[in-house]
Design an enzyme around this catalytic site. Structure first.
Site, short mmCIF file in Angstrom:
data_model
loop_
_atom_site.label_atom_id
_atom_site.label_comp_id
_atom_site.label_asym_id
_atom_site.label_seq_id
_atom_site.Cartn_x
_atom_site.Cartn_y
_atom_site.Cartn_z
N ASP A 175 -12.93 -5.37 5.66
CA ASP A 175 -13.25 -4.17 4.83
C ASP A 175 -14.33 -4.42 3.98
OD1 ASP A 175 -11.61 -2.35 5.76
OD2 ASP A 175 -9.96 -2.65 4.34
N ARG B 130 0.87 -1.13 0.04
CA ARG B 130 -0.13 -0.06 -0.14
C ARG B 130 0.96 1.24 0.14
NH1 ARG B 130 -4.60 2.89 3.88
NH2 ARG B 130 -6.05 3.17 2.12
N ASN C 183 -2.09 -1.27 7.89
CA ASN C 183 -2.60 -1.72 6.50
C ASN C 183 -1.56 -2.44 5.77
OD1 ASN C 183 -5.40 -0.83 6.35
ND2 ASN C 183 -4.45 1.22 6.70
N ASP D 188 -5.29 1.79 12.84
CA ASP D 188 -5.31 0.88 11.76
C ASP D 188 -3.81 0.50 11.46
OD1 ASP D 188 -6.20 -0.17 9.67
OD2 ASP D 188 -6.93 1.55 8.58
C1 DGJ Z 1 -8.41 0.23 6.03
C2 DGJ Z 1 -9.46 0.21 6.89
O1 DGJ Z 1 -9.92 -1.19 7.02
C3 DGJ Z 1 -10.70 1.14 6.29
O2 DGJ Z 1 -11.76 0.94 7.28
C4 DGJ Z 1 -10.02 2.34 6.31
O3 DGJ Z 1 -9.67 2.78 7.51
C5 DGJ Z 1 -9.01 2.55 5.38
N1 DGJ Z 1 -7.72 1.47 5.80
C6 DGJ Z 1 -8.04 3.81 5.33
O4 DGJ Z 1 -7.14 3.92 4.83
#
Ligand code: DGJ
Length: 711
Positions: A510, A408, A445, A443
């Site tokens: 998500d 990402r 990611n 979060d």
């Molecule tokens: C991933 C999360 O699961 C989403 O809900 C959101 O917060 C995005 N990141 C934002 O970048």
């Protein structure tokens, strides 16, 4: 309850008994339904035959997967730990790691490897109210020679019999789908390798056969591994703990290593086991402040705006949220640095004022509408295009002279480094203090790659990262005890008991498509309480799948967890807003039972699925049918978990959230028989839908029933 009976200990909960032999060698004697009489246990202990061991070491005559492996100073890996003592004692908490709470005492077993001068301690903590036993272990070097721990699992259980192994697997957007397979004399493994508990393999697993079901979970968020192995003596071994892959820990003179805590329970059925695990999480993992405390209905802007928002847009959404009765507004990704897409600014946790028009006043304005204010952060990350990276490139996780892997478009911070931990703690504290946020979405990611820290020995990095993360989270909840943290990792990529100790709820996935959420939420609810699962109503067609579903259906499915809305509410029609307001009012009225009721899975494989949650005199059920046959007008559904001797008034929750009574019947009949839902397929005309109905079931007294039946 813990008691000593000569050469064995009894660990008793309301419905289960665990018997441990503690003389000569230590071993499991019995684990299952509670025994009313323990006479004869001593005699059974005297019998020879394949023992059921509490842990396993390699190098003697056990050739199965070992739970403990230590490389000694001479290079050998042979250990010979012998039981030294068994007593009821004050429990030692695992330093630097999250652990269950609520019970001080434990059964402590000490084992000594005399030649290596090592002490291995196993602790069993009994949670009678949730029928669970938490197990932890630690190893102390009482000698002078440094050793290398190659693996140290948290829990080993051995049982007699053949079992099937159930795990909850998936990927991004399809987390925790239930899979079962028979061990059939072989081995099943469930492990994560990306530095977190992962979307792929959740640490919650079960062993089941006709005699019942055993559930296991680990209080840890990093790489984990569960392994189930059946041997030719008819024994099944289950081990859970830190994944030994790339794990190796140097233990010098006087040092102790703590393995993460694990938990196990027995139930006669999967349903019972799940209920016990859920109770354990709600009462002994979720921190005191949020223990069984109702969670606010939130509105989040992410799927409504993504990165493109203005102050006006946010205020317009918040205005609508307040009008509909929501309690909390959450400003998601995009409010900081120069964050207009996912290529920049992670690490720069300062107001993007051109966009927010001033974050502090934005938060104040939202509060003035009667909402509390919450904010998104992703503090373990760094963008190369950020002030932080320009100033402190050394903060990021990478191997010198190697090109790091971007996921990402971002890199990770090296949380194994105390200096970086300090930065993260200060940065998040500043955001909370400045915005007076009452909620933080934490979060995460990406997965870990390029793991390295120049101050950390090889093999220790992944675990030291977790210790760093837990230290930061621990300090933050201590400093901001009232703030509700919600965990998140690209949806539900770090849905585990380690995170739940700090973040009482976690964003489940998500994937917000109602149809797809059914399996995701059912798989999650198998081992985690409804109050831990963030569940949002989003737009139709769905952003991830393109499927359309009615607002009613999206709401019904989101009632399986902590309700939120995540779309551009400023564009909702007046009619939609009225419907949402009715939904929120309904949810608030039934919030206790929806978030904390006793959960039961419902359904008939492939045709329909659902759940029922009950507390006190009330229950709410949601059923979802996956397809309509041309001739089919109605669906017969059966419930579960209702009080067999009570009489219930059963009503359908209609689109406007008013109730329409459909029958009055005994709980027994409703559990064993079925109810016809005649308008099941009436409303959904859209593509690829799922047909849903929500029910309210309320107990009525015989007197009230007689009164009603009187002509
Ligand atoms: C991933 C999360 O699961 C989403 O809900 C959101 O917060 C995005 N990141 C934002 O970048």
């Amino acid at each position: 309850m813990l008691k000593n009976k000569g050469n064995f200990f009894i660990l008793e909960t309301e419905h289960t008994s665990l018997l441990l032999q503690t003389e000569g060698t230590a071993g499991y004697l019995y684990y299952g339904e509670r025994l009313s009489d323990y006479t004869g246990a001593e005699g059974l202990l005297a019998q020879t035959g394949a023992p059921l061991s509490l842990f396993s070491q390699w190098g003697k005559t056990d050739f199965r997967e070992p739970s403990l492996l230590i490389r000694h100073a001479d290079g050998s890996v042979v250990s010979d730990f012998r039981l030294r003592s068994a007593k009821i004692a004050k429990r030692v908490l695992p330093e630097g790691l999250p652990a269950s709470y609520g019970e001080e005492k434990c059964l402590r077993l000490e084992f000594i490897d005399a030649a290596a001068r090592l002490k291995y301690v196993l602790q069993y903590v009994v949670y009678a109210d949730s029928d669970t036993v938490a197990v932890s272990s630690f190893l102390t070097n009482v000698g002078k020679k440094t050793v290398q721990i190659e693996r140290i699992s948290s829990l080993q259980l051995e049982l007699r019999g053949c079992f099937s192994f159930t795990s909850f697997d998936g990927a991004w957007g399809c987390e925790r789908h239930r899979h079962s397979r028979a061990l059939n004399g072989g081995v099943c493994e469930n492990a994560s390798f990306g530095g977190s508990s992962s979307h792929f393999r959740n640490p919650f697993v079960m062993l089941s056969n006709a005699g019942g079901c055993y559930g296991f979970n680990l209080v840890y968020s990093g790489n984990h591994r569960e392994i189930a192995e059946e041997d030719d003596w008819g024994r099944t071994r289950l081990i859970t703990g830190i994944n030994p892959f790339d794990f190796s820990w140097e233990l010098g003179e006087g040092e102790t290593f703590f393995a993460p805590e694990a938990v196990m329970c027995y139930g006669k059925t999967e349903e019972e086991t799940g209920a016990r695990m859920r109770r354990f999480v709600s009462r002994h993992i979720v921190r005191e402040k949020w223990r069984e405390k109702e969670r606010p209905v939130l509105v989040n802007n992410w799927e409504g705006t993504y990165f493109s928002f203005t102050r006006e847009k946010i205020l317009a959404i918040a205005q609508r949220a307040a009008q509909a009765g929501a309690e909390l507004f959450v400003l998601d990704d995009g409010w900081f640095g120069r964050r207009d897409d996912d290529c920049s600014s992670l690490g720069d946790w300062t107001d993007y004022s051109e966009k927010t028009g001033g974050l502090e006043t934005l938060a104040d304005e939202i509060r003035a509408m009667g909402l509390s204010f919450g904010i998104w952060v992703e503090p373990e990350m760094i963008s190369e295009n950020s002030e932080l990276y320009r100033k402190h490139p050394e903060y990021c996780m990478r191997v010198p002279k190697r090109e790091p892997t971007r996921m990402r478009n971002q890199l990770m911070l090296n949380l194994a480094d105390p200096q970086v931990q300090g930065f993260v703690f200060r940065a998040v504290s500043r955001v909370i203090t400045q915005t007076k946020a009452s909620y933080v979405k934490w979060d995460y990611n990406r997965y870990m790659t390029d793991c390295f820290d120049k101050g950390t020995r090889g093999g220790e990095y992944l675990h030291r990262y977790m210790l760093g993360l837990y230290s930061v989270l621990g300090k933050l909840i201590e400093r901001y005890p009232k703030v509700l943290f919600e965990g998140c990792a690209s949806g539900g990529g770090r849905f585990d008991l380690g995170m739940l100790r700090y973040t009482p709820q976690i964003w489940t996935s998500d994937n917000t498509d109602a149809r797809e959420r059914i399996a995701i939420q059912a798989g999650t609810a198998a081992g985690y309480p409804q109050s831990s699962m963030g569940a949002h109503v989003t737009a139709s067609p769905n952003e991830q799948t393109g499927n359309r579903n009615s607002l009613y259906t999206r709401f019904c499915i989101a009632c399986g967890g902590v309700l939120g809305y995540e779309s551009d509410l400023s564009r909702a029609t007046e009619e939609e807003l009225r419907e949402i307001a009715a939904q929120i009012a309904f949810y608030k009225e039934y919030r206790r039972v929806l978030q904390f009721g006793t959960y039961h899975a419902l359904g008939e494989s492939g045709r329909w699925a659902g759940f029922l949650t009950a507390e006190g005199g009330r229950a709410v059920a949601v059923v979802a049918a996956f397809e309509k046959r041309t001739y089919q007008k109605s669906l017969r559904v059966s419930f579960a978990g209702l009080d067999a001797r009570a009489i219930y008034r059963v009503s359908i929750v209609q689109r406007d959230c008013t109730l329409r009574e459909i029958c009055v019947a005994s709980g027994d009949l409703l559990n064993k028989g079925s109810v016809c839902v005649d308008d099941m397929f009436d409303t959904e005309r859209e593509c690829n839908p799922v047909y849903t109905r929500m029910f309210v079931l309320e107990k009525i007294t015989k007197k009230a029933l007689d009164r009603e039946l009187r002509p």
